[in-house]
Design a protein around this motif. Structure first.
Motif, PDB file in Angstrom:
ATOM      1  N   PRO B 268      11.065  -7.750 -13.687  1.00 52.25           N
ATOM      2  CA  PRO B 268      10.980  -7.593 -12.233  1.00 52.25           C
ATOM      3  C   PRO B 268      11.202  -6.158 -11.741  1.00 52.25           C
ATOM      4  O   PRO B 268      10.914  -5.890 -10.589  1.00 52.25           O
ATOM      5  N   GLN B 269      11.710  -5.251 -12.626  1.00 50.93           N
ATOM      6  CA  GLN B 269      12.147  -3.957 -12.122  1.00 50.93           C
ATOM      7  C   GLN B 269      11.041  -3.184 -11.388  1.00 50.93           C
ATOM      8  O   GLN B 269      11.195  -2.768 -10.231  1.00 50.93           O
ATOM      9  N   LEU B 272       9.816  -4.795  -8.172  1.00 55.18           N
ATOM     10  CA  LEU B 272      10.799  -4.675  -7.082  1.00 55.18           C
ATOM     11  C   LEU B 272      10.796  -3.264  -6.499  1.00 55.18           C
ATOM     12  O   LEU B 272      10.850  -3.075  -5.281  1.00 55.18           O
ATOM     13  N   ARG B 273      10.732  -2.297  -7.390  1.00 54.47           N
ATOM     14  CA  ARG B 273      10.713  -0.909  -6.902  1.00 54.47           C
ATOM     15  C   ARG B 273       9.451  -0.641  -6.088  1.00 54.47           C
ATOM     16  O   ARG B 273       9.490   0.037  -5.053  1.00 54.47           O
ATOM     17  N   PHE B 275       7.875  -2.844  -4.414  1.00 50.44           N
ATOM     18  CA  PHE B 275       8.072  -3.562  -3.156  1.00 50.44           C
ATOM     19  C   PHE B 275       8.900  -2.712  -2.188  1.00 50.44           C
ATOM     20  O   PHE B 275       8.548  -2.552  -1.015  1.00 50.44           O
ATOM     21  N   ILE B 276       9.986  -2.158  -2.703  1.00 48.16           N
ATOM     22  CA  ILE B 276      10.856  -1.330  -1.850  1.00 48.16           C
ATOM     23  C   ILE B 276      10.069  -0.179  -1.230  1.00 48.16           C
ATOM     24  O   ILE B 276      10.085   0.049  -0.016  1.00 48.16           O
ATOM     25  N   VAL B 279       7.365  -1.369   1.366  1.00 52.12           N
ATOM     26  CA  VAL B 279       7.953  -1.775   2.644  1.00 52.12           C
ATOM     27  C   VAL B 279       8.375  -0.546   3.433  1.00 52.12           C
ATOM     28  O   VAL B 279       8.124  -0.427   4.632  1.00 52.12           O
ATOM     29  N   LEU B 280       8.959   0.411   2.717  1.00 55.13           N
ATOM     30  CA  LEU B 280       9.408   1.636   3.384  1.00 55.13           C
ATOM     31  C   LEU B 280       8.226   2.395   3.988  1.00 55.13           C
ATOM     32  O   LEU B 280       8.249   2.801   5.158  1.00 55.13           O
ATOM     33  N   ALA B 283       6.781   0.550   6.960  1.00 55.05           N
ATOM     34  CA  ALA B 283       7.644   0.646   8.139  1.00 55.05           C
ATOM     35  C   ALA B 283       7.488   2.022   8.783  1.00 55.05           C
ATOM     36  O   ALA B 283       7.456   2.148  10.017  1.00 55.05           O
ATOM     37  N   ILE B 284       7.358   3.054   7.949  1.00 58.39           N
ATOM     38  CA  ILE B 284       7.181   4.410   8.492  1.00 58.39           C
ATOM     39  C   ILE B 284       5.862   4.510   9.242  1.00 58.39           C
ATOM     40  O   ILE B 284       5.787   5.029  10.362  1.00 58.39           O
ATOM     41  N   PHE B 286       4.116   2.097  10.621  1.00 61.80           N
ATOM     42  CA  PHE B 286       4.196   1.322  11.862  1.00 61.80           C
ATOM     43  C   PHE B 286       4.975   2.098  12.918  1.00 61.80           C
ATOM     44  O   PHE B 286       4.616   2.103  14.092  1.00 61.80           O
TER      45      PHE B 286
END
Lengths: 406, 424
Positions: B268-269, B272-273, B275-276, B279-280, B283-284, B286
């Protein structure tokens, strides 16, 4: 090929040498070798041919007389001969045609110039007092190079008139003899009318002759001023005459428009200066002084209303909103504001208050539209709260999971 | 009655048992998220799996191990791809409302932004993502450069990457006209003017792109077709090739030191990274889109050039600066930079990967990037149109024959000065 070329060459020769050749050069490029005047006076020929009189077929002898078929003196200057007419003779000479309405009709020209000139300060001075300082026709129009008035190079074209008048009216020595100032030209150029003319190319702006008249040139008398200004500022003039200042003007207590505005560097009075201008005659605290303060505050409020609406429209435009409706409202507000600017000359606060209300209601409508949009925009920004909440929660969970799996 | 109630209780029990079993199943599954969900749906171990062996493929993918030196700096390629996907999604959404004609383009965007729910968001997302895409792409290139990942055996992928950069440039050059406002119209008009001035193919290229005597509705149609139809497919093709080659060659070895260990697992590593980071980044984007919307200039008017234009996209700023300070040399210089980047792997044959041994080529890369950033900064904000307009060609007025029917001077010639005519 060669034959074809020869054919065209011969054809071209036939065309250009035929007597009725339509393509031949105009009169001004021709020299009539049988015309005697230019033998000696060739220096005036070029100027004269540039002018409008030559366009209509006039020649030297039409003004100067003499015998143009002769090439020698004295016979060339014989008969009815006028060499260099003096100033008074010039007026008579020009008027011999230009005062003849029957002759001028074909050119669409007025024929009253001489009659007008007689009423002017210039004409009085020259014709009555015999003062040679006064200008005659040719001082403004030139003797030989008289251009159409619609020709931009003409001395009497709107942009040239002030230059023409300035030739004498900026001459300190000449004006000093008559106690006249020499600042009119500089004042005019820097004033509202001059800026409109030279910077905005607004030819409906008056030049010197717009207020003083041309051939009948004379400064307006105090009672005449309001009529002169109202030729263009019609509604201002009407409001002024309806109000208390109109009465005062009629009784000679004040000099109409010029009591508050200046003549050559004329400007509208900024709203913020209104009460100060009133204060020049009316003491503060008197009813008239208070009236000035009230008018000033009403005008300032209306002006800021209109400016606010203008800003709101810019804001809406940048945000891609359809501004047709807002623009219509803004124009309505602006129209009422312009009406206020005219109506204030009547010194009637009630009228101004009513117009001011209309300015305000229309401007506020526009500003409300922009405010509603700004609020919606704020709601858009609020959307960022849930976005970042979910984003950070997701990231936190992922970081937690990442630590767990490591 | 009793039987009925018994049956009902039995049903309830069996339902509870089945739900409990599935919950247990979910809990018991080794991987509680993706694989578990898929298994819960009965898909992967169901009938589809029996035929396609998705299970095995997924397991293989999830078990993939990244090389031990792979770190956050390897993420920029992925971020670029993510931003590209944002562009595709927001772009497709906009085509539902955008009308590519001179009469309707501006109004359709006004309508989209003011009337359509979240239309403003989609448009400003597209606008901001375009800018961030360039930044992410440049950082990705810089990483490749630093790691010497363009060297053998990855030269092909470097070339594909440079082609992708060219495609991003083309996207920007064509997309910039679509708002059909004064800034868009005059930016394109002036840049096409300089393209026309390029030797050999410049005139032809400008003619093909304009499709009319001036920039007009015909140009808009062409730009839209290129931007929304042709270029996306080229980029999809190039991206597929790009990713295949990455998969084939693997992540380039670290130029600095050898790392020990097995490396990070994809799942998953790494997931997951990713994904992080995604998302970041989202968000920026948006946030930028909702805080700083692209303003509207007035509707395009071919008859009235504005005093100033505002470049709304990084690469336009760069082009305008190049044109402003280098004039006719601006565009060829940009071409030269591209050529340098294409040729670099072919000329830089030094097999040493250590940065200390490749100072020359690293200097070139950082120099180009610094130049790009300086040009971007210099070209942002309002630009006076006179600074970027191509000066009109100076025509020798004596060579212009305004009167094609020139006649020989006939009639008597003027006398020379002082020559007496008749008389004495």
């Amino acid at each position: 090929m060669k034959r074809l070329r020869l054919f065209f060459a011969v054809g071209a020769l036939v065309v250009v040498s035929s007597p009725g050749n339509l393509l031949a050069q105009s009169n001004r490029d021709r020299i009539d070798t049988s015309y005697g005047c230019v033998t000696c006076h060739s220096e005036n020929r070029a100027n004269f041919l540039e002018g409008i009189h030559a366009d209509y077929g006039m020649r030297c002898h039409d003004c100067h007389g003499g015998n143009p078929r002769s090439f020698e003196l004295p016979s060339a200057h014989s008969g009815r001969f006028i060499g260099a007419p003096n100033k008074v003779e010039t007026v008579t000479l020009c008027a011999s045609c230009h005062s003849d309405a029957d002759q001028m009709r074909q050119y669409g020209l007025p024929s009253g110039q001489l009659a007008e000139f007689r009423t002017s300060r210039h004409g009085q001075s020259l014709l009555v007092e015999g003062n040679n300082d006064a200008p005659t026709c040719t001082d403004c129009h030139d003797a030989h190079l008289v251009r159409r008035e619609t020709d931009a190079r003409s001395n009497v074209y709107p942009t040239q008139i002030a230059e023409t008048c300035r030739r004498c009216h900026e001459d300190a020595a000449l004006m000093g003899r008559y106690d006249l100032s020499t600042t009119q030209y500089a004042d005019f150029v820097s004033g509202a009318h001059g800026r409109a003319l030279y910077e905005e190319q607004n030819f409906s702006s008056p030049t010197c002759i717009g207020c003083h008249g041309s051939h009948a040139a004379l400064p307006a008398r105090p009672q005449e001023v309001v009529n002169v200004c109202a030729e263009c500022h019609e509604l201002v003039g009407r409001a002024f005459l309806d109000g208390p200042h109109g009465e005062a003007t009629n009784t000679g207590e004040m000099s109409a428009c010029l009591s508050c505005h200046v003549s050559h560097d004329s400007e509208a009075i900024p709203n913020a200066d209104i009460s100060e201008v009133c204060g020049a005659c009316h003491e503060a605290g008197t009813s008239a002084g208070t009236l000035g303060d009230e008018i000033e505050s009403l005008m300032i409020a209306a002006e800021s209303d209109v400016e606010g609406a203008e800003e709101a429209i810019t804001e809406l435009r940048l945000a891609g909103q359809n501004v047709a409706d807002a623009l219509f409202r803004y124009q309505t507000a602006n129209t009422y504001y312009e009406q206020m600017r005219m109506a204030q000359h009547r010194m009637d606060v009630d009228v101004l208050e009513e117009l001011g209300r209309r300015v305000a209601s229309n401007s506020n409508e526009v500003r409300n539209t922009a405010e509603i949009r700004a609020e919606r925009r704020w709601e858009h920004k609020l959307m960022l709260l849930p976005i970042w909440f979910f984003a950070l929660s997701g990231i936190a969970l992922a970081v937690f999971k990442l630590r767990e799996s490591a | 009655m009793v039987k009925d109630s018994d049956r009902r209780r039995e049903n309830k029990d069996s339902l509870r048992a089945s739900v409990g079993r599935r919950v247990e199943d979910l809990k018991a599954s080794t991987d509680s998220s993706v694989l578990g969900a898929a298994r819960f749906l009965g898909l992967l171990y169901g009938p589809i799996d029996r035929r396609l062996r998705i299970d095995a493929a997924l397991k293989k993918a999830l078990d993939y191990r990244l090389p031990p030196h792979a770190g956050w700096r390897h993420a920029f390629g992925g971020v670029t791809y993510l931003l590209f996907i944002v562009q595709v999604v927001s772009g497709v959404l906009m085509t539902f409302y955008y009308r590519p004609s001179a009469a309707e383009a501006y109004q359709s965007i006004q309508h989209m932004v003011t009337e359509i729910p979240f239309g403003w968001l989609v448009r400003d997302l597209h606008h901001w993502t375009a800018n961030l895409l360039v930044v992410a792409m440049l950082l990705h290139m810089l990483r490749i450069f630093y790691d010497a990942a363009y060297k053998s055996p990855r030269e092909t992928n470097w070339l594909v990457g440079v082609l992708l950069l060219g495609m991003v440039l083309a996207f920007g050059a064509t997309g910039v006209l679509l708002p059909w406002d004064q800034w868009a119209y005059w930016t394109v008009t002036e840049i096409l003017g300089w393209v026309e001035a390029l030797p050999i193919f410049g005139g032809l290229a400008a003619e093909f792109l304009t499709g009319d005597a001036v920039v007009s509705g015909a140009t808009l149609s062409r730009y839209f077709a290129l931007h929304a139809v042709l270029l996306p497919w080229i980029v999809f093709g190039l991206l597929t090739f790009h990713f295949l080659l990455v998969r084939r060659h693997g992540v380039a070895p670290s130029p600095v030191k050898k790392h020990e260990g097995e490396g990070m697992k994809f799942y998953p590593q790494h997931l997951l990274r990713s994904f992080i980071l995604s998302v970041l980044v989202l968000a920026i984007v948006f946030s930028l889109a909702s805080l700083f919307p692209r303003p509207f200039a007035p509707l395009a008017d071919p008859a009235v050039p504005p005093e100033t234009i505002v470049p709304t996209w990084g690469l336009v700023s760069v082009s305008l600066t190049a044109i402003k300070y280098l004039g006719a040399w601006g565009l060829p210089l940009a071409g030269l930079v591209g050529l340098t980047m294409i040729l670099l792997p072919l000329t830089d044959r030094n097999p040493d990967l250590r940065p200390g041994k490749r100072v020359g080529s690293l200097l070139i890369a950082f120099g180009l990037l610094a130049m790009f950033m300086v040009f971007w900064a210099a070209g942002s904000g309002e630009q006076a149109l006179v600074d970027i307009a191509r000066p009109p060609e100076v025509v020798d007025s004596s060579e212009v024959d305004l009167n094609p029917i020139r006649l020989p001077n006939v009639g008597p010639t003027p006398p020379a000065a002082g020559t007496p005519q008749g008389g004495e």
